[in-house]
Design a protein around this motif. Structure first.
Motif, PDB file in Angstrom:
ATOM      1  N   GLY A 100       5.151  15.205  48.566  1.00 37.77           N
ATOM      2  CA  GLY A 100       6.077  15.900  49.447  1.00 37.77           C
ATOM      3  C   GLY A 100       7.392  16.365  48.846  1.00 37.77           C
ATOM      4  N   PRO A 101       8.033  15.583  47.953  1.00 36.07           N
ATOM      5  CA  PRO A 101       9.289  16.060  47.382  1.00 36.07           C
ATOM      6  C   PRO A 101       9.166  17.436  46.724  1.00 36.07           C
ATOM      7  CG  PRO A 101       9.077  13.732  46.945  1.00 36.07           C
ATOM      8  CD  PRO A 101       7.776  14.168  47.571  1.00 36.07           C
ATOM      9  N   ALA A 102       8.019  17.701  46.080  1.00 37.42           N
ATOM     10  CA  ALA A 102       7.831  19.015  45.454  1.00 37.42           C
ATOM     11  C   ALA A 102       7.843  20.122  46.502  1.00 37.42           C
ATOM     12  CB  ALA A 102       6.528  19.054  44.665  1.00 37.42           C
ATOM     13  N   TYR A 103       7.234  19.855  47.673  1.00 38.85           N
ATOM     14  CA  TYR A 103       7.251  20.858  48.734  1.00 38.85           C
ATOM     15  C   TYR A 103       8.687  21.108  49.203  1.00 38.85           C
ATOM     16  CZ  TYR A 103       2.625  18.580  49.208  1.00 38.85           C
ATOM     17  OH  TYR A 103       1.412  17.972  48.984  1.00 38.85           O
ATOM     18  N   MET A 104       9.456  20.018  49.354  1.00 38.22           N
ATOM     19  CA  MET A 104      10.840  20.143  49.812  1.00 38.22           C
ATOM     20  C   MET A 104      11.688  20.899  48.790  1.00 38.22           C
ATOM     21  SD  MET A 104      10.558  18.673  52.712  1.00 38.22           S
ATOM     22  CE  MET A 104       8.794  19.067  52.716  1.00 38.22           C
ATOM     23  N   PHE A 105      11.471  20.622  47.509  1.00 38.08           N
ATOM     24  CA  PHE A 105      12.207  21.339  46.465  1.00 38.08           C
ATOM     25  C   PHE A 105      11.912  22.834  46.527  1.00 38.08           C
ATOM     26  CE2 PHE A 105      11.631  17.224  43.826  1.00 38.08           C
ATOM     27  CZ  PHE A 105      12.707  16.635  44.466  1.00 38.08           C
ATOM     28  N   ARG A 106      10.648  23.174  46.768  1.00 39.61           N
ATOM     29  CA  ARG A 106      10.261  24.577  46.856  1.00 39.61           C
ATOM     30  C   ARG A 106      10.915  25.248  48.073  1.00 39.61           C
ATOM     31  NH1 ARG A 106       5.980  27.045  44.508  1.00 39.61           N
ATOM     32  NH2 ARG A 106       6.672  25.790  42.734  1.00 39.61           N
ATOM     33  N   ILE A 107      10.971  24.532  49.178  1.00 38.21           N
ATOM     34  CA  ILE A 107      11.608  25.083  50.375  1.00 38.21           C
ATOM     35  C   ILE A 107      13.098  25.278  50.153  1.00 38.21           C
ATOM     36  CG2 ILE A 107      12.210  24.570  52.779  1.00 38.21           C
ATOM     37  CD1 ILE A 107       9.447  23.175  52.980  1.00 38.21           C
ATOM     38  N   ILE A 108      13.756  24.280  49.559  1.00 37.07           N
ATOM     39  CA  ILE A 108      15.189  24.402  49.263  1.00 37.07           C
ATOM     40  C   ILE A 108      15.447  25.596  48.357  1.00 37.07           C
ATOM     41  CG2 ILE A 108      17.115  23.314  48.017  1.00 37.07           C
ATOM     42  CD1 ILE A 108      16.049  20.614  49.063  1.00 37.07           C
ATOM     43  N   ASP A 109      14.618  25.742  47.339  1.00 36.68           N
ATOM     44  CA  ASP A 109      14.788  26.847  46.398  1.00 36.68           C
ATOM     45  C   ASP A 109      14.609  28.189  47.099  1.00 36.68           C
ATOM     46  OD1 ASP A 109      15.221  27.660  43.632  1.00 36.68           O
ATOM     47  OD2 ASP A 109      13.133  28.319  43.642  1.00 36.68           O
ATOM     48  N   SER A 110      13.642  28.261  47.996  1.00 36.66           N
ATOM     49  CA  SER A 110      13.400  29.515  48.710  1.00 36.66           C
ATOM     50  C   SER A 110      14.544  29.847  49.659  1.00 36.66           C
ATOM     51  CB  SER A 110      12.080  29.419  49.493  1.00 36.66           C
ATOM     52  OG  SER A 110      10.997  29.223  48.620  1.00 36.66           O
ATOM     53  N   LEU A 111      15.061  28.845  50.357  1.00 35.10           N
ATOM     54  CA  LEU A 111      16.215  29.076  51.233  1.00 35.10           C
ATOM     55  C   LEU A 111      17.423  29.539  50.429  1.00 35.10           C
ATOM     56  CD1 LEU A 111      15.932  25.992  53.623  1.00 35.10           C
ATOM     57  CD2 LEU A 111      15.527  28.372  54.227  1.00 35.10           C
ATOM     58  N   ALA A 112      17.615  28.914  49.264  1.00 33.62           N
ATOM     59  CA  ALA A 112      18.741  29.305  48.414  1.00 33.62           C
ATOM     60  C   ALA A 112      18.580  30.737  47.909  1.00 33.62           C
ATOM     61  CB  ALA A 112      18.865  28.342  47.232  1.00 33.62           C
ATOM     62  N   GLU A 113      17.358  31.110  47.552  1.00 39.57           N
ATOM     63  CA  GLU A 113      17.105  32.492  47.127  1.00 39.57           C
ATOM     64  C   GLU A 113      17.422  33.479  48.249  1.00 39.57           C
ATOM     65  OE1 GLU A 113      13.176  33.014  45.642  1.00 39.57           O
ATOM     66  OE2 GLU A 113      13.571  31.995  43.738  1.00 39.57           O
ATOM     67  N   GLY A 114      17.043  33.096  49.475  1.00 43.57           N
ATOM     68  CA  GLY A 114      17.353  33.952  50.619  1.00 43.57           C
ATOM     69  C   GLY A 114      18.844  34.086  50.828  1.00 43.57           C
ATOM     70  N   GLY A 115      19.555  32.976  50.712  1.00 44.28           N
ATOM     71  CA  GLY A 115      21.011  33.020  50.850  1.00 44.28           C
ATOM     72  C   GLY A 115      21.661  33.868  49.788  1.00 44.28           C
ATOM     73  N   GLU A 116      21.140  33.756  48.555  1.00 47.22           N
ATOM     74  CA  GLU A 116      21.666  34.556  47.450  1.00 47.22           C
ATOM     75  C   GLU A 116      21.425  36.040  47.699  1.00 47.22           C
ATOM     76  OE1 GLU A 116      21.643  34.242  42.555  1.00 47.22           O
ATOM     77  OE2 GLU A 116      19.940  33.475  43.717  1.00 47.22           O
ATOM     78  N   ALA A 117      20.247  36.371  48.218  1.00 40.59           N
ATOM     79  CA  ALA A 117      19.922  37.772  48.507  1.00 40.59           C
ATOM     80  C   ALA A 117      20.815  38.343  49.596  1.00 40.59           C
ATOM     81  CB  ALA A 117      18.460  37.887  48.921  1.00 40.59           C
ATOM     82  N   CYS A 118      21.343  37.437  50.441  1.00 35.35           N
ATOM     83  CA  CYS A 118      22.215  37.881  51.530  1.00 35.35           C
ATOM     84  C   CYS A 118      23.695  37.839  51.157  1.00 35.35           C
ATOM     85  CB  CYS A 118      21.969  37.038  52.772  1.00 35.35           C
ATOM     86  SG  CYS A 118      20.338  37.292  53.504  1.00 35.35           S
ATOM     87  N   GLY A 119      23.991  37.533  49.867  1.00 37.52           N
ATOM     88  CA  GLY A 119      25.367  37.653  49.410  1.00 37.52           C
ATOM     89  C   GLY A 119      26.054  36.395  48.925  1.00 37.52           C
TER      90      GLY A 119
END
Length: 266
Positions: free
Chosen positions: A173-192
């Protein structure tokens, strides 16, 4: 509390996380053995672990033996350990995919075994460990194992038939959570946002959300409804999740990992 003498066979990363958590308890004496002298020396130096020169010596000086080696090394360790085992010993295995039955079949009759599945957040004291007992283990044995692994987070006692599922949910599970965190961060970065800030926002939000669930006051769906305003930003984000079937993806993720865990058992 009852004084415990614990011996680690293998002093790698998971063992070190556990030793770190246990080292603060004055009622616990810790010994260690490792075929790699430098690893054992480092653990002994940092945590005051009593370094043993052999598995036989470790068995002589301890009552609880934690097998913390790679799964493919377990049979070899048990062959060396078997002559030194006595009725007082409790074996705890952290080796993924190794059943209590396999361990019992490679030990003297009546040996008491507890199998555990910890995860990597143990390194920051927030681990999740599933525990199951073998055919000869007692209630006191499982309580002792709980005490040990509560030092690095939370524990759950399950039937051994559920260990593949536990591996899929919390072990991987930690790997899944890391992937989700990374994806959310990428989305935030794309939004500025800058990357560092976006990652902080995502990670801390996941931590806080997890703590709200663990408080037990409301279940996840109730918490979703509580934070979602009709026509608001959260609803828009959830709609995007539904359109891409994120729930289904995560469901299948767990099923795939559990199936692989079953395959490895064979």
């Amino acid at each position: 509390m009852t004084r415990l003498s614990i011996g680690f066979i293998g002093t790698g990363r998971i063992a070190q996380a556990l030793i770190s958590g246990l080292s603060h308890d004055p009622q616990i004496v810790i010994c260690g053995y490792d075929k790699i002298p430098d690893s054992l020396h480092s653990v002994s130096l940092h945590y005051g672990v009593n370094a043993e020169e052999s598995i036989e010596g470790l068995a002589r000086d301890t009552e609880i033996i934690i097998i913390a080696v790679k799964p493919y090394q377990v049979a070899e360790v048990l062959a060396e350990l078997k002559p030194a085992l006595h009725a007082r010993h409790l074996l705890i295995s952290v080796a993924a995919g190794i059943s209590t039955g396999f361990i019992e079949s490679n030990c003297p009759n009546g040996v008491r075994v507890v199998r555990v599945m910890p995860n990597t957040p143990a390194f920051v004291g927030e681990g999740m460990t599933a525990l199951c007992k073998g055919s000869n283990a007692t209630t006191d044995d499982i309580l002792a194992a709980e005490r040990i692994f509560n030092a690095i987070g939370k524990t759950a006692i399950i039937d051994e038939s559920g260990m593949d599922a536990a591996t899929a949910v919390s072990g991987s599970g930690p790997a899944y959570m890391f992937r989700i965190i990374d994806s959310l961060a990428e989305g935030g970065e794309a939004c500025g946002l800058d990357r560092e800030t976006a990652q902080l926002l995502a990670a801390q939000t996941m931590l806080g959300a997890a703590k709200m669930v663990l408080s037990g006051r409301k279940n996840p769906e109730e918490l979703v409804r509580e934070v979602t305003t009709p026509g608001g930003t959260t609803e828009a984000g959830l709609q995007a999740m539904e359109e891409r079937d994120l729930r289904g993806v995560l469901f299948e993720t767990v099923k795939a990992a559990a199936a692989r865990s079953k395959e490895l058992m064979k």
